[in-house]
Design a protein around this motif. Structure first.
Motif, PDB file in Angstrom:
ATOM      1  N   THR A  54       0.956  -1.176  -0.011  1.00 18.19           N
ATOM      2  CA  THR A  54      -0.055  -0.021  -0.145  1.00 18.19           C
ATOM      3  C   THR A  54       0.865   1.378   0.008  1.00 18.19           C
ATOM      4  O   THR A  54       0.644   2.098  -0.705  1.00 18.19           O
ATOM      5  CB  THR A  54      -0.964  -0.207   1.033  1.00 18.19           C
ATOM      6  N   GLY A  55       2.007   1.378   0.834  1.00 23.67           N
ATOM      7  CA  GLY A  55       2.896   2.310   0.864  1.00 23.67           C
ATOM      8  C   GLY A  55       3.415   2.677  -0.598  1.00 23.67           C
ATOM      9  O   GLY A  55       3.472   3.951  -0.988  1.00 23.67           O
ATOM     10  N   ILE A  56       3.903   1.717  -1.413  1.00 23.31           N
ATOM     11  CA  ILE A  56       4.446   1.550  -2.732  1.00 23.31           C
ATOM     12  C   ILE A  56       3.481   2.372  -3.459  1.00 23.31           C
ATOM     13  O   ILE A  56       3.700   3.280  -4.264  1.00 23.31           O
ATOM     14  CB  ILE A  56       4.928   0.459  -3.052  1.00 23.31           C
ATOM     15  N   THR A  57       1.998   1.828  -3.503  1.00 23.85           N
ATOM     16  CA  THR A  57       1.263   2.170  -4.272  1.00 23.85           C
ATOM     17  C   THR A  57       0.907   3.804  -4.308  1.00 23.85           C
ATOM     18  O   THR A  57       0.749   4.524  -5.011  1.00 23.85           O
ATOM     19  CB  THR A  57      -0.159   1.456  -4.094  1.00 23.85           C
ATOM     20  N   ALA A 247      -3.721  -3.312  -1.672  1.00 23.65           N
ATOM     21  CA  ALA A 247      -3.309  -1.993  -1.613  1.00 23.65           C
ATOM     22  C   ALA A 247      -4.001  -1.344  -3.000  1.00 23.65           C
ATOM     23  O   ALA A 247      -4.311  -0.153  -2.851  1.00 23.65           O
ATOM     24  CB  ALA A 247      -1.772  -2.081  -2.505  1.00 23.65           C
ATOM     25  N   LEU A 248      -4.663  -2.006  -4.075  1.00 29.99           N
ATOM     26  CA  LEU A 248      -5.447  -1.441  -4.915  1.00 29.99           C
ATOM     27  C   LEU A 248      -6.791  -0.933  -4.405  1.00 29.99           C
ATOM     28  O   LEU A 248      -7.046   0.110  -4.594  1.00 29.99           O
ATOM     29  CB  LEU A 248      -5.330  -2.376  -6.178  1.00 29.99           C
ATOM     30  N   GLY A 249      -7.430  -2.025  -3.690  1.00 33.21           N
ATOM     31  CA  GLY A 249      -8.793  -1.626  -3.053  1.00 33.21           C
ATOM     32  C   GLY A 249      -8.564  -0.446  -2.207  1.00 33.21           C
ATOM     33  O   GLY A 249      -9.293   0.397  -2.135  1.00 33.21           O
ATOM     34  N   LEU A 250      -7.458  -0.273  -1.458  1.00 36.62           N
ATOM     35  CA  LEU A 250      -7.518   0.752  -0.517  1.00 36.62           C
ATOM     36  C   LEU A 250      -7.206   2.091  -1.097  1.00 36.62           C
ATOM     37  O   LEU A 250      -7.636   2.982  -0.884  1.00 36.62           O
ATOM     38  CB  LEU A 250      -6.254   0.455   0.604  1.00 36.62           C
TER      39      LEU A 250
END
Length: 271
Positions: A54-57, A247-250
């Motif tokens: 998620t951080g990378i995204t 990560a995409l969903g968040l």
């Protein structure tokens, strides 16, 4: 139990369809069965995986948002707006690919979405903040929207962790129904605007303010279903690559929340 977020719903559906629960369950006829633990070709997803991906995204989103800022400042405002439209369309298509194209655990799909969405976020921030027309305090408005988004995210994470609001199938159905209702209203409002009948949900009037508050509240409660879906996938031991889908969903929910907060703040901006 399905999530109201379409990305997470697809993720959890995939796990059910492939029988990832190593302790058995019930077949489609209600009969109980036991299975042996599946042979895993990769390690299970952890909370650290979710945080890292998620951080990378989010970092990619911020980087491309800054890129669009730079294009507006040093190249061409017109080109910046074109990239904003490309980002919005590209991000939408990428989410559809992830949801219906069985690409839930793809790092490439998630990062492509982040790049598109970064262009969109950068451009829409310039537009809503009044930066393009030299509005004073545009940077402060964007900063307030960022802080508001972070505050809502952390607040809903606290609510989820404390169990103050329980995520149940009924809760998910209510959130999903409300999201469908909001989508219908947005499409109807867009059609009215294109036909020249006004833009009541986005014109800054009282109805627009109420609608933005509803969207912000709905995005906030959507975080609860996102957290619950991610939590269940960690407990069920899904493959680590699925963290990219989480990560995409968040990121989808975060971008929606940010744009709605920024839009609402723009209504109260002094002329």
């Amino acid at each position: 139990m399905r999530s109201s977020n379409p990305v997470f719903s697809s993720l959890t559906d995939t796990q059910r369809n492939h029988g990832q629960n190593p302790y058995g369950g019930y077949d489609q006829f209600g009969g109980q069965y036991q299975t042996q633990a599946p042979v895993k070709s990769e390690r299970s997803m952890t909370v650290d995986d979710v945080i890292t991906k998620t951080g990378i995204t989010l970092a990619v989103i911020v980087a491309f948002a800054l890129l669009n800022f730079g294009i507006m400042l040093f190249v061409s405002p017109g080109l910046s707006m074109i990239l904003t439209i490309v980002g919005a369309i590209g991000g939408f298509i990428t989410v559809l690919v992830a949801t219906f194209g069985k690409k839930y655990g793809s790092a490439a799909v998630t990062l492509i979405y982040a790049a598109f969405e970064g262009l969109f976020v950068g451009g829409i921030s310039l537009l809503f903040s009044g930066f393009l027309v030299g509005q004073a305090g545009a940077g402060a408005l964007i900063g307030q929207a960022v802080l508001g988004t972070m505050g809502v995210f952390l607040g809903m994470l606290f609510v989820y962790k404390t169990g103050a609001i329980k995520v149940t199938p009924k809760f998910n159905r209510i959130i999903t129904s409300m999201m469908i209702g909001v989508l219908v209203l947005v499409l109807g409002n867009l059609l009215m605007a294109l036909l020249g009948f006004g833009n009541p949900l986005r014109d800054g009037g009282m109805l627009a303010i109420v609608f933005s508050l509803v969207c912000i509240g709905l995005a906030a409660f959507s975080f609860l279903t996102d957290f619950d879906a991610a939590d269940r996938m960690v407990r069920e031991g899904v493959p680590a690559r699925m963290a990219w889908g989480v990560a995409l969903g968040l990121a989808v929910t975060l971008v929606w929340l940010y744009t709605e907060i920024l839009r609402l703040l723009s209504y109260f901006r002094g002329d």
